[in-house]
Design a protein around this motif. Structure first.
Motif, PDB file in Angstrom:
ATOM      1  N   ASP A  21       0.840  -1.205   0.000  1.00  0.00           N
ATOM      2  CA  ASP A  21       0.000   0.000   0.000  1.00  0.00           C
ATOM      3  C   ASP A  21       0.870   1.248   0.000  1.00  0.00           C
ATOM      4  O   ASP A  21       0.588   2.222  -0.703  1.00  0.00           O
ATOM      5  CB  ASP A  21      -0.912   0.019   1.234  1.00  0.00           C
ATOM      6  N   CYS A  22       1.912   1.197   0.806  1.00  0.00           N
ATOM      7  CA  CYS A  22       2.827   2.338   0.913  1.00  0.00           C
ATOM      8  C   CYS A  22       3.515   2.599  -0.423  1.00  0.00           C
ATOM      9  O   CYS A  22       3.657   3.744  -0.852  1.00  0.00           O
ATOM     10  CB  CYS A  22       3.859   2.059   2.002  1.00  0.00           C
ATOM     11  N   LYS A  23       3.917   1.539  -1.090  1.00  0.00           N
ATOM     12  CA  LYS A  23       4.601   1.681  -2.381  1.00  0.00           C
ATOM     13  C   LYS A  23       3.662   2.238  -3.446  1.00  0.00           C
ATOM     14  O   LYS A  23       4.033   3.127  -4.210  1.00  0.00           O
ATOM     15  CB  LYS A  23       5.157   0.330  -2.826  1.00  0.00           C
ATOM     16  N   LYS A  24       2.425   1.736  -3.478  1.00  0.00           N
ATOM     17  CA  LYS A  24       1.471   2.188  -4.489  1.00  0.00           C
ATOM     18  C   LYS A  24       1.090   3.653  -4.302  1.00  0.00           C
ATOM     19  O   LYS A  24       0.891   4.382  -5.277  1.00  0.00           O
ATOM     20  CB  LYS A  24       0.215   1.314  -4.437  1.00  0.00           C
ATOM     21  N   SER A  25       0.976   4.089  -3.050  1.00  0.00           N
ATOM     22  CA  SER A  25       0.532   5.458  -2.778  1.00  0.00           C
ATOM     23  C   SER A  25       1.664   6.477  -2.834  1.00  0.00           C
ATOM     24  O   SER A  25       1.411   7.679  -2.896  1.00  0.00           O
ATOM     25  CB  SER A  25      -0.135   5.518  -1.398  1.00  0.00           C
ATOM     26  N   ASN A  26       2.906   6.008  -2.782  1.00  0.00           N
ATOM     27  CA  ASN A  26       4.062   6.919  -2.790  1.00  0.00           C
ATOM     28  C   ASN A  26       5.120   6.372  -3.742  1.00  0.00           C
ATOM     29  O   ASN A  26       6.269   6.139  -3.350  1.00  0.00           O
ATOM     30  CB  ASN A  26       4.639   7.059  -1.381  1.00  0.00           C
ATOM     31  N   TYR A  27       4.712   6.165  -4.988  1.00  0.00           N
ATOM     32  CA  TYR A  27       5.562   5.460  -5.953  1.00  0.00           C
ATOM     33  C   TYR A  27       6.938   6.112  -6.105  1.00  0.00           C
ATOM     34  O   TYR A  27       7.971   5.461  -5.951  1.00  0.00           O
ATOM     35  CB  TYR A  27       4.848   5.404  -7.303  1.00  0.00           C
ATOM     36  N   ALA A  28       6.958   7.415  -6.404  1.00  0.00           N
ATOM     37  CA  ALA A  28       8.233   8.106  -6.645  1.00  0.00           C
ATOM     38  C   ALA A  28       9.100   8.111  -5.390  1.00  0.00           C
ATOM     39  O   ALA A  28      10.303   7.824  -5.442  1.00  0.00           O
ATOM     40  CB  ALA A  28       7.973   9.535  -7.121  1.00  0.00           C
ATOM     41  N   ALA A  29       8.490   8.440  -4.252  1.00  0.00           N
ATOM     42  CA  ALA A  29       9.237   8.500  -2.989  1.00  0.00           C
ATOM     43  C   ALA A  29       9.783   7.123  -2.627  1.00  0.00           C
ATOM     44  O   ALA A  29      10.938   6.988  -2.204  1.00  0.00           O
ATOM     45  CB  ALA A  29       8.335   9.023  -1.873  1.00  0.00           C
ATOM     46  N   PHE A  30       8.955   6.102  -2.797  1.00  0.00           N
ATOM     47  CA  PHE A  30       9.358   4.743  -2.431  1.00  0.00           C
ATOM     48  C   PHE A  30      10.581   4.302  -3.220  1.00  0.00           C
ATOM     49  O   PHE A  30      11.563   3.821  -2.650  1.00  0.00           O
ATOM     50  CB  PHE A  30       8.198   3.778  -2.679  1.00  0.00           C
ATOM     51  N   TYR A  31      10.557   4.479  -4.539  1.00  0.00           N
ATOM     52  CA  TYR A  31      11.661   3.979  -5.356  1.00  0.00           C
ATOM     53  C   TYR A  31      12.920   4.836  -5.227  1.00  0.00           C
ATOM     54  O   TYR A  31      14.034   4.322  -5.329  1.00  0.00           O
ATOM     55  CB  TYR A  31      11.224   3.857  -6.817  1.00  0.00           C
ATOM     56  N   TRP A  32      12.747   6.143  -4.991  1.00  0.00           N
ATOM     57  CA  TRP A  32      13.940   6.976  -4.784  1.00  0.00           C
ATOM     58  C   TRP A  32      14.632   6.563  -3.487  1.00  0.00           C
ATOM     59  O   TRP A  32      15.860   6.399  -3.448  1.00  0.00           O
ATOM     60  CB  TRP A  32      13.554   8.454  -4.726  1.00  0.00           C
ATOM     61  N   LEU A  33      13.858   6.384  -2.436  1.00  0.00           N
ATOM     62  CA  LEU A  33      14.440   5.973  -1.155  1.00  0.00           C
ATOM     63  C   LEU A  33      14.980   4.543  -1.222  1.00  0.00           C
ATOM     64  O   LEU A  33      15.978   4.222  -0.574  1.00  0.00           O
ATOM     65  CB  LEU A  33      13.387   6.083  -0.047  1.00  0.00           C
ATOM     66  N   TYR A  34      14.340   3.697  -2.013  1.00  0.00           N
ATOM     67  CA  TYR A  34      14.829   2.322  -2.164  1.00  0.00           C
ATOM     68  C   TYR A  34      16.226   2.321  -2.787  1.00  0.00           C
ATOM     69  O   TYR A  34      17.082   1.513  -2.430  1.00  0.00           O
ATOM     70  CB  TYR A  34      13.865   1.516  -3.036  1.00  0.00           C
ATOM     71  N   ASN A  35      16.456   3.257  -3.701  1.00  0.00           N
ATOM     72  CA  ASN A  35      17.754   3.328  -4.382  1.00  0.00           C
ATOM     73  C   ASN A  35      18.804   4.101  -3.593  1.00  0.00           C
ATOM     74  O   ASN A  35      20.002   3.868  -3.778  1.00  0.00           O
ATOM     75  CB  ASN A  35      17.586   3.981  -5.762  1.00  0.00           C
ATOM     76  N   HIS A  36      18.370   5.029  -2.725  1.00  0.00           N
ATOM     77  CA  HIS A  36      19.329   5.894  -2.039  1.00  0.00           C
ATOM     78  C   HIS A  36      19.338   5.751  -0.512  1.00  0.00           C
ATOM     79  O   HIS A  36      20.332   6.089   0.127  1.00  0.00           O
ATOM     80  CB  HIS A  36      19.048   7.366  -2.384  1.00  0.00           C
ATOM     81  N   GLU A  37      18.236   5.278   0.065  1.00  0.00           N
ATOM     82  CA  GLU A  37      18.130   5.145   1.526  1.00  0.00           C
ATOM     83  C   GLU A  37      17.442   3.825   1.869  1.00  0.00           C
ATOM     84  O   GLU A  37      16.467   3.785   2.621  1.00  0.00           O
ATOM     85  CB  GLU A  37      17.331   6.324   2.100  1.00  0.00           C
ATOM     86  N   GLN A  38      17.960   2.742   1.319  1.00  0.00           N
ATOM     87  CA  GLN A  38      17.287   1.452   1.453  1.00  0.00           C
ATOM     88  C   GLN A  38      17.196   0.995   2.913  1.00  0.00           C
ATOM     89  O   GLN A  38      16.168   0.464   3.345  1.00  0.00           O
ATOM     90  CB  GLN A  38      18.013   0.397   0.617  1.00  0.00           C
ATOM     91  N   GLY A  39      18.270   1.210   3.670  1.00  0.00           N
ATOM     92  CA  GLY A  39      18.267   0.814   5.079  1.00  0.00           C
ATOM     93  C   GLY A  39      17.195   1.537   5.870  1.00  0.00           C
ATOM     94  O   GLY A  39      16.457   0.927   6.659  1.00  0.00           O
ATOM     95  N   TRP A  40      17.111   2.846   5.665  1.00  0.00           N
ATOM     96  CA  TRP A  40      16.100   3.651   6.363  1.00  0.00           C
ATOM     97  C   TRP A  40      14.699   3.209   5.964  1.00  0.00           C
ATOM     98  O   TRP A  40      13.811   3.086   6.814  1.00  0.00           O
ATOM     99  CB  TRP A  40      16.298   5.127   6.026  1.00  0.00           C
ATOM    100  N   LEU A  41      14.502   2.958   4.670  1.00  0.00           N
ATOM    101  CA  LEU A  41      13.182   2.585   4.167  1.00  0.00           C
ATOM    102  C   LEU A  41      12.714   1.262   4.775  1.00  0.00           C
ATOM    103  O   LEU A  41      11.579   1.152   5.248  1.00  0.00           O
ATOM    104  CB  LEU A  41      13.217   2.476   2.642  1.00  0.00           C
ATOM    105  N   HIS A  42      13.595   0.261   4.786  1.00  0.00           N
ATOM    106  CA  HIS A  42      13.213  -1.040   5.344  1.00  0.00           C
ATOM    107  C   HIS A  42      12.929  -0.944   6.841  1.00  0.00           C
ATOM    108  O   HIS A  42      12.083  -1.674   7.369  1.00  0.00           O
ATOM    109  CB  HIS A  42      14.316  -2.066   5.088  1.00  0.00           C
ATOM    110  N   ALA A  43      13.640  -0.048   7.509  1.00  0.00           N
ATOM    111  CA  ALA A  43      13.462   0.085   8.961  1.00  0.00           C
ATOM    112  C   ALA A  43      12.121   0.713   9.325  1.00  0.00           C
ATOM    113  O   ALA A  43      11.526   0.375  10.350  1.00  0.00           O
ATOM    114  CB  ALA A  43      14.606   0.914   9.545  1.00  0.00           C
ATOM    115  N   ILE A  44      11.636   1.632   8.481  1.00  0.00           N
ATOM    116  CA  ILE A  44      10.414   2.365   8.834  1.00  0.00           C
ATOM    117  C   ILE A  44       9.149   1.729   8.264  1.00  0.00           C
ATOM    118  O   ILE A  44       8.048   1.950   8.776  1.00  0.00           O
ATOM    119  CB  ILE A  44      10.510   3.838   8.371  1.00  0.00           C
ATOM    120  N   LEU A  45       9.290   0.913   7.220  1.00  0.00           N
ATOM    121  CA  LEU A  45       8.109   0.296   6.613  1.00  0.00           C
ATOM    122  C   LEU A  45       7.462  -0.716   7.554  1.00  0.00           C
ATOM    123  O   LEU A  45       8.136  -1.290   8.415  1.00  0.00           O
ATOM    124  CB  LEU A  45       8.499  -0.405   5.310  1.00  0.00           C
TER     125      LEU A  45
END
Length: 206
Positions: free
Chosen positions: A109-133
């Motif tokens: 749901d988070c990925k679908k609603s925040n597509y651009a933010a999700f993929y940018w953070l996945y490529n540049h802040e993957q650790g932070w993204l996995h920790a907060i999801l």
């Protein structure tokens, strides 16, 4: 003229046209960028102002501002870093706000609603993204499946398939041949008859 433009919310071009129509003299800013103006422009650029805003303030083109910025390599690097940092903060806020306002939302749901933010953070802040999801939810077996019936059908299909084979073969390979559903690998504990046929085949082909 720039001050009047800001006060009445009209462009300088509109004001100049109106003044000329009424035979009113207007002061225009010089097109030549003085050394002092250049310093002001570079200072605003360092503070992160957009080149269009800088151009508007000094009555010059965005291209002229871009040329000045490009003449300072360190400034170009600094502005790229500022832009990246700004995007990082904006995207992190978007993800955090979504999670806060949708406490029951899944990662999907988070990925679908925040597509651009999700993929940018996945490529540049993957650790932070996995920790907060939200914690990933494992897929659940459909309780409506009649595993006894499926076991009977699969055992017949597997028996027919193995009758045409010789030599060793893995469950993964057999599962692929039977449709790649994952039944023989993930749910083999629900298929006793099918697994018995497979074990007997292994014993015969040792």
């Amino acid at each position: 003229m720039a001050e009047i433009s800001r006060r009445i919310g009209k462009s300088r071009c509109y004001i100049k046209t109106l003044a000329l129509r009424e035979n009113v003299e207007v002061e225009t800013k010089p097109k030549i960028i003085t050394k002092q103006v250049k310093l002001y422009i570079l200072d605003l650029a360092k503070k992160g102002f957009h080149r269009r805003e800088i151009a508007y303030r000094y009555g010059i083109s965005s291209g002229s501002v871009e040329q000045l910025i490009s003449s300072c390599p360190n400034l170009v690097i600094w502005r790229k870093k500022c832009k990246s940092d700004s995007k990082r903060r904006r995207y992190k806020c978007a993800i955090m706000n979504f999670i806060k306002t949708h406490p029951l939302a899944s990662r999907q749901d988070c990925k679908k609603s925040n597509y651009a933010a999700f993929y940018w953070l996945y490529n540049h802040e993957q650790g932070w993204l996995h920790a907060i999801l939200p914690t990933a939810i494992k897929g659940k077996c459909n309780q409506r499946v009649d595993w006894n019936q499926r076991d009977r059908l699969l055992s017949k299909q597997l028996s027919d398939l193995l009758s045409k084979k010789t030599g060793s073969v893995t469950l993964t390979k057999l599962d692929q041949l039977l449709g790649a559903h994952g039944w023989l690998t993930r749910y083999k504990h629900k298929l006793p008859t099918t697994m018995m046929i497979f074990e007997n085949y292994k014993l015969r082909n040792k």
